[in-house]
Write a protein that holds these residues in place. Structure first.
Motif, PDB file in Angstrom:
ATOM      1  N   LEU A 159       0.542   4.819  -2.156  1.00 26.22           N
ATOM      2  CA  LEU A 159       0.622   6.152  -1.555  1.00 26.22           C
ATOM      3  C   LEU A 159       1.677   7.009  -2.258  1.00 26.22           C
ATOM      4  O   LEU A 159       1.462   8.202  -2.502  1.00 26.22           O
ATOM      5  CB  LEU A 159       0.950   6.036  -0.059  1.00 26.22           C
ATOM      6  CG  LEU A 159       0.974   7.339   0.733  1.00 26.22           C
ATOM      7  CD1 LEU A 159      -0.394   8.010   0.690  1.00 26.22           C
ATOM      8  CD2 LEU A 159       1.391   7.082   2.172  1.00 26.22           C
TER       9      LEU A 159
ATOM     10  N   VAL B  87       0.202   8.131  -5.615  1.00 25.89           N
ATOM     11  CA  VAL B  87      -0.768   9.215  -5.426  1.00 25.89           C
ATOM     12  C   VAL B  87      -0.058  10.513  -5.073  1.00 25.89           C
ATOM     13  O   VAL B  87      -0.418  11.602  -5.551  1.00 25.89           O
ATOM     14  CB  VAL B  87      -1.794   8.840  -4.342  1.00 25.89           C
ATOM     15  CG1 VAL B  87      -2.712  10.018  -4.038  1.00 25.89           C
ATOM     16  CG2 VAL B  87      -2.613   7.638  -4.784  1.00 25.89           C
ATOM     17  N   SER B  88       1.000  10.415  -4.257  1.00 22.09           N
ATOM     18  CA  SER B  88       1.751  11.607  -3.855  1.00 22.09           C
ATOM     19  C   SER B  88       2.389  12.288  -5.053  1.00 22.09           C
ATOM     20  O   SER B  88       2.336  13.520  -5.191  1.00 22.09           O
ATOM     21  CB  SER B  88       2.815  11.224  -2.821  1.00 22.09           C
ATOM     22  OG  SER B  88       3.618  12.332  -2.491  1.00 22.09           O
TER      23      SER B  88
ATOM     24  N   PRO C  98       0.817  -1.219   0.000  1.00 26.64           N
ATOM     25  CA  PRO C  98       0.000   0.000   0.000  1.00 26.64           C
ATOM     26  C   PRO C  98       0.849   1.267   0.000  1.00 26.64           C
ATOM     27  O   PRO C  98       0.434   2.300  -0.538  1.00 26.64           O
ATOM     28  CB  PRO C  98      -0.815  -0.124   1.298  1.00 26.64           C
ATOM     29  CG  PRO C  98      -0.844  -1.585   1.586  1.00 26.64           C
ATOM     30  CD  PRO C  98       0.477  -2.110   1.115  1.00 26.64           C
ATOM     31  N   GLU C  99       2.046   1.186   0.594  1.00 25.68           N
ATOM     32  CA  GLU C  99       2.922   2.360   0.598  1.00 25.68           C
ATOM     33  C   GLU C  99       3.309   2.766  -0.814  1.00 25.68           C
ATOM     34  O   GLU C  99       3.517   3.944  -1.102  1.00 25.68           O
ATOM     35  CB  GLU C  99       4.189   2.080   1.431  1.00 25.68           C
ATOM     36  CG  GLU C  99       3.968   1.991   2.923  1.00 25.68           C
ATOM     37  CD  GLU C  99       3.366   0.668   3.363  1.00 25.68           C
ATOM     38  OE1 GLU C  99       2.979   0.548   4.541  1.00 25.68           O
ATOM     39  OE2 GLU C  99       3.282  -0.258   2.511  1.00 25.68           O
TER      40      GLU C  99
END
Length: 405
Positions: free
Chosen positions: A348, A351-352, A344-345
């Motif tokens: 993230l 998305v970042s 999941p990181e």
């Protein structure tokens, strides 16, 4: 794919059904739509003129129910026709999908997968060959670079040795007096002006050894450089130090006579003669320094030209490795980087990056569409009857949406 005789569009009864019923169905549905819309518009006009009331709200509720029943009836009337069209479209698209290379499971798709694997294998082999050739070129450049740096280091130490010995001769000559004349003269005459083998044996190389060069190769390169420079260093040392020593020794008799005259002269005359002697010796030293500097500048210029040529050769060699076309067949390929993340990181991080490069600059309407699923999830949590949870943020507010049933 089913047999052509079973295609719905080829059945006579289906064609007749579409030809006979479609116009009547369309007209009936169009009339229902118009009547429903007209009746609803009259209700809406009444609401705008007088506002809502209990009686009007009841009539509106009855209208909504009738509208729903009308839509259901219209759907039932047109359903046989539209389903038939859907079946026809499905047949055509099914035929196309069976040979579409972009559809998973089709023969063209599987062939394309085999081609992709083959192209990847060929590209990997070509990349290995390119990397190997590049490593070879880099190693050759490293060997040349270490050889040049070793030579530069030996030359610096050699120049320092010449400077040190010339300074020693200068110091002896400057400190020569009538009292130490014999001792100083002897030192000057016997001063060694030959660069002995012991100097070459004791010299250390301070050039940085690249990791591409082994210790044994480095030793061999240093020794080869010294062997190449041996004759030149010996001749240059003898020429510069020997000539300077000889010029000092040749001037010893005249310097002795001048020192003797100075000893007999008065103080003022001694000072003048001393300054003249020092000026002549300084001028001679400057002349020798200028000659040495000129030769050093010429050597540096020649070295810079050679170094530039070596660098260009290295660049051309590496560029040739990068652009050289393989001799064997290479399929045409399109290479793109594809993101793969197992955590999941990783999502993230994606998305970042998207937010920093694009997301934060998009209008709110587009952002709301992109994050529709996430917004719906947060609304679901907020409307949980047992354990509602709201987002606490100065950038978010909740509004109540009231629906009449």
């Amino acid at each position: 794919m089913s047999d052509n005789q079973q295609l719905p569009i080829l059945r006579k009864e289906n064609v007749q059904m579409i030809a006979q019923s479609a116009p009547d169905t369309y007209n009936t549905n169009a009339l229902s739509t118009q009547r429903c819309a007209d009746f609803g518009q009259r209700l809406l006009d009444e609401i705008k003129r007088h506002g809502m009331s209990d009686d009007l709200d009841k009539r509106c509720a009855e209208f909504i129910e009738k509208a729903k029943r009308t839509v259901k009836a219209m759907n039932e009337r047109r359903s046989p026709i539209t389903k038939l069209f859907d079946q026809i479209r499905s047949e055509f698209t099914g035929m196309e999908n069976q040979i579409d290379p972009s559809k998973k499971g089709t023969v063209p798709f599987m062939i394309q997968q085999e081609r992709n694997a083959f192209a990847a294998k060929k590209r990997e082999a070509a990349e290995r060959a390119r990397q190997e050739e590049l490593r070879k070129q880099q190693r050759e450049q490293a060997l040349k670079r270490y050889q040049q740096e070793a030579e530069d280091d030996f030359r610096r130490q050699f120049d320092a040795q010449i400077t040190s010995d010339i300074n020693t001769l200068t110091d002896i000559n400057q400190k020569l007096t009538l009292e130490n004349y014999e001792e100083a003269s002897q030192k000057l005459r016997t001063f060694k002006v030959q660069l002995g083998k012991e100097w070459f044996q004791s010299i250390q190389c301070h050039a940085h050894k690249p990791y591409e060069v082994s210790d044994a190769e480095a030793i061999q390169i240093r020794q080869s450089v010294l062997n190449t420079l041996y004759q030149q260093f010996c001749e240059q040392y003898h020429a510069e130090v020997g000539d300077y020593r000889d010029s000092i020794v040749d001037a010893l008799p005249s310097k002795k006579r001048e020192l003797e005259r100075m000893a007999k002269a008065n103080a003022e005359e001694q000072e003048r003669m001393k300054k003249e002697l020092e000026a002549r010796e300084a001028a001679e030293l400057r002349r020798l320094d200028e000659e040495r500097n000129r030769k050093e500048d010429e050597a540096k210029a020649a070295k810079a030209v050679q170094q530039s040529a070596n660098e260009m050769d290295g660049l051309f060699a590496q560029n040739a490795v990068a652009v050289a076309a393989p001799m064997e067949y290479q399929p045409k390929t399109s290479v793109k980087k594809r993101i793969v993340t197992d955590t999941p990181e990783g999502i993230l991080a994606i998305v970042s990056m998207w937010w920093s490069r694009e997301g934060q600059f998009l209008p709110m309407e587009e952002l709301a569409k992109i994050f529709k699923k996430q917004i719906a999830f947060c609304e679901k949590i907020a409307n949980d009857k047992n354990d509602p949870e709201l987002i606490t943020s100065p950038f978010i507010r909740y509004e109540e949406e009231v629906k009449a049933k």
